[in-house]
Design a protein around this motif. Sequence first.
Motif: not given
Length: 155
Positions: A139-143
Amino acid sequence: MSKPKKFDKIVNIKNKKASYQFEFIDTYIAGMVLKGTEIKSIREGKVSLTEAFCVFIRGELFVRQMHIAPYSMAASYNHEAIRDRKLLLNKKELEKLQTKSAEKGLTMIPVRIFINDRGLAKMEIALGRGKKLHDKREDLKEKDAKREIQRMAFN
């Protein structure tokens, strides 16, 4: 006839940690049973949902560990900051939530509190499953990727 009241201040208190720690499966909007000065504190935005969770007690849904700060203008008739507050849902929704929450790994999390157009305090509840560490990293990578794309678009 009198004109309907229009509430100027928009109240939208969110539990920011919930979306990071849980994967939401289903959401519901419930009414809340509040005491006198609690609604005034909610309108001021003095609510904390970070440690709050929902639980069934004798077939009724309650929210626990939700902190509503005491109202500053009240003298002796103030409310308790942390207490169990009853949530109001339809009977079908309550039964559905109770059966789903009995499954292993599913919990009910308060996501946000808002005041509707009629001036009533409502709570959005999500049925969620806890995320694993690798899910949080994804999720952090996508954000970060979305943020980079937006930066490129503005430059």
